[in-house]
Design a protein around this motif. Structure first.
Motif, PDB file in Angstrom:
ATOM      1  N   LEU A 220       1.782  -2.979   9.305  1.00 56.05           N
ATOM      2  CA  LEU A 220       0.728  -2.213   8.647  1.00 56.05           C
ATOM      3  C   LEU A 220      -0.632  -2.885   8.755  1.00 56.05           C
ATOM      4  O   LEU A 220      -1.664  -2.235   8.648  1.00 56.05           O
ATOM      5  N   GLY A 221      -0.637  -4.198   8.948  1.00 54.99           N
ATOM      6  CA  GLY A 221      -1.897  -4.941   8.897  1.00 54.99           C
ATOM      7  C   GLY A 221      -2.338  -5.050   7.453  1.00 54.99           C
ATOM      8  O   GLY A 221      -1.514  -5.141   6.540  1.00 54.99           O
ATOM      9  N   GLU A 222      -3.656  -5.041   7.220  1.00 55.05           N
ATOM     10  CA  GLU A 222      -4.161  -5.119   5.842  1.00 55.05           C
ATOM     11  C   GLU A 222      -3.942  -3.768   5.182  1.00 55.05           C
ATOM     12  O   GLU A 222      -4.444  -2.745   5.653  1.00 55.05           O
ATOM     13  N   ALA A 223      -3.184  -3.783   4.097  1.00 54.58           N
ATOM     14  CA  ALA A 223      -2.857  -2.516   3.446  1.00 54.58           C
ATOM     15  C   ALA A 223      -2.684  -2.743   1.951  1.00 54.58           C
ATOM     16  O   ALA A 223      -2.413  -3.856   1.501  1.00 54.58           O
TER      17      ALA A 223
ATOM     18  N   VAL B 285      10.046   5.421   9.061  1.00 57.55           N
ATOM     19  CA  VAL B 285       9.088   4.522   8.405  1.00 57.55           C
ATOM     20  C   VAL B 285       7.683   4.738   8.983  1.00 57.55           C
ATOM     21  O   VAL B 285       6.695   4.831   8.251  1.00 57.55           O
ATOM     22  N   GLY B 286       7.605   4.848  10.294  1.00 57.82           N
ATOM     23  CA  GLY B 286       6.304   5.051  10.946  1.00 57.82           C
ATOM     24  C   GLY B 286       5.657   6.357  10.521  1.00 57.82           C
ATOM     25  O   GLY B 286       4.460   6.408  10.222  1.00 57.82           O
ATOM     26  N   ARG B 287       6.476   7.405  10.456  1.00 52.93           N
ATOM     27  CA  ARG B 287       5.942   8.727  10.104  1.00 52.93           C
ATOM     28  C   ARG B 287       5.371   8.722   8.684  1.00 52.93           C
ATOM     29  O   ARG B 287       4.344   9.335   8.421  1.00 52.93           O
ATOM     30  N   HIS B 288       6.047   8.035   7.777  1.00 55.92           N
ATOM     31  CA  HIS B 288       5.619   8.079   6.377  1.00 55.92           C
ATOM     32  C   HIS B 288       4.573   7.031   6.014  1.00 55.92           C
ATOM     33  O   HIS B 288       4.073   7.012   4.903  1.00 55.92           O
ATOM     34  N   THR B 289       4.268   6.133   6.933  1.00 56.74           N
ATOM     35  CA  THR B 289       3.244   5.121   6.645  1.00 56.74           C
ATOM     36  C   THR B 289       2.082   5.250   7.624  1.00 56.74           C
ATOM     37  O   THR B 289       1.256   4.344   7.735  1.00 56.74           O
ATOM     38  N   GLY B 290       2.028   6.394   8.276  1.00 56.01           N
ATOM     39  CA  GLY B 290       1.050   6.615   9.343  1.00 56.01           C
ATOM     40  C   GLY B 290      -0.386   6.375   8.922  1.00 56.01           C
ATOM     41  O   GLY B 290      -1.178   5.828   9.669  1.00 56.01           O
ATOM     42  N   GLY B 291      -0.732   6.775   7.705  1.00 54.18           N
ATOM     43  CA  GLY B 291      -2.130   6.670   7.293  1.00 54.18           C
ATOM     44  C   GLY B 291      -2.440   5.377   6.557  1.00 54.18           C
ATOM     45  O   GLY B 291      -3.526   5.221   6.018  1.00 54.18           O
ATOM     46  N   ILE B 292      -1.498   4.469   6.528  1.00 52.34           N
ATOM     47  CA  ILE B 292      -1.656   3.281   5.675  1.00 52.34           C
ATOM     48  C   ILE B 292      -1.912   2.027   6.503  1.00 52.34           C
ATOM     49  O   ILE B 292      -1.260   1.819   7.530  1.00 52.34           O
ATOM     50  N   GLY B 293      -2.847   1.212   6.025  1.00 52.09           N
ATOM     51  CA  GLY B 293      -3.101  -0.066   6.682  1.00 52.09           C
ATOM     52  C   GLY B 293      -4.092   0.038   7.816  1.00 52.09           C
ATOM     53  O   GLY B 293      -4.584   1.113   8.161  1.00 52.09           O
ATOM     54  N   THR B 294      -4.379  -1.126   8.416  1.00 46.58           N
ATOM     55  CA  THR B 294      -5.391  -1.196   9.465  1.00 46.58           C
ATOM     56  C   THR B 294      -4.813  -0.938  10.859  1.00 46.58           C
ATOM     57  O   THR B 294      -5.552  -0.853  11.833  1.00 46.58           O
ATOM     58  N   HIS B 295      -3.479  -0.844  10.967  1.00 51.78           N
ATOM     59  CA  HIS B 295      -2.837  -0.646  12.270  1.00 51.78           C
ATOM     60  C   HIS B 295      -2.022   0.646  12.283  1.00 51.78           C
ATOM     61  O   HIS B 295      -1.210   0.856  11.392  1.00 51.78           O
ATOM     62  N   ASP B 296      -2.264   1.465  13.291  1.00 51.28           N
ATOM     63  CA  ASP B 296      -1.481   2.690  13.427  1.00 51.28           C
ATOM     64  C   ASP B 296      -0.086   2.353  13.942  1.00 51.28           C
ATOM     65  O   ASP B 296       0.100   1.331  14.596  1.00 51.28           O
TER      66      ASP B 296
END
Ligand code: ATP
Ligand code: MG
Length: 174
Positions: free
Chosen positions: A47-50, A97-108
């Motif tokens: 996620l990077g910074e999240a 996991v990717g689909r549900h955290t898509g908009g979160i953090g500094t890394h897509d």
């Protein structure tokens, strides 16, 4: 919790698999940084910074698919700088996991390639002996973990913040 920090979602391998991995050679070599066994993990999503709160909210109440992980068949090199054990069986879990955290953090979310990193190579490091070693282990994933990473001078420190069970046979029977 709203703290913003460096986060990733991962699977921790079970103790038996960690012990099996410990039998691989880890000889000290200049430019080769072996990952300490306590840090061995399989990243599903970086996620990077999240925000911790946002990440937990995104991962709560998901139907996580069962996953049977197979590690091997041999230690490999990725991008000329990582020594890894390839891992199969995590694609569906990583996709959820990717689909549900898509908009979160500094890394897509990136294209998922399952692997467990054993070592990282510096610029002029020679390849350690472990590359090419046969390896064969398998396990069923019990849970996924949201992990905080603190980058220290001597390597990363990981801390599990929260875990979520996958829908394995035991929970379904209950
Ligand atoms: P260090 O960066 O000090 O070598 P590390 O890579 O173990 O330590 P992090 O950089 O916090 O610690 O990474 C945590 C996990 O996320 C690791 O599995 C790492 O491979 C993965 N990761 C880190 N950065 C990215 C990125 N930009 N894209 C995809 N995965 C990443
Ligand atoms: Mg890193």
């Amino acid at each position: 919790m709203t703290g913003v920090t460096r986060l990733f979602v991962a699977v921790w391998p079970p103790t038996e698999v960690v012990e099996q991995l410990m039998s691989l050679p880890r000889k000290d070599l200049r430019g080769v940084r072996f990952v300490p066994p306590d840090n061995w993990h399989l990243t599903l999503r970086f996620l990077g910074e999240a925000s911790i709160g946002d990440a937990i909210a995104a991962l709560d109440d998901l139907a996580l698919p069962e996953a049977h992980v197979e590690l091997g068949p041999a230690v490999d090199v990725r991008f000329r700088r990582m020594i890894v054990v390839p891992a199969s069986g995590l694609d569906a879990l990583a996709a959820v996991v990717g689909r549900h955290t898509g908009g979160i953090g500094t890394h897509d979310p990136e294209r998922f390639v399952g692997h467990l990193t054993l070592a990282r190579l510096g610029k002029r490091a020679s390849l350690p002996d472990v590359v090419g070693a046969r390896f064969d282990a398998a396990f069923d994933v019990g849970e996924i973990a949201l992990v905080r990473s603190r980058l220290e001078r001597d390597g990363a420190r990981y801390e599990t913040i929260e875990t979520w069970s996958v829908d394995g046979p035991t929970s379904r029977d209950r």
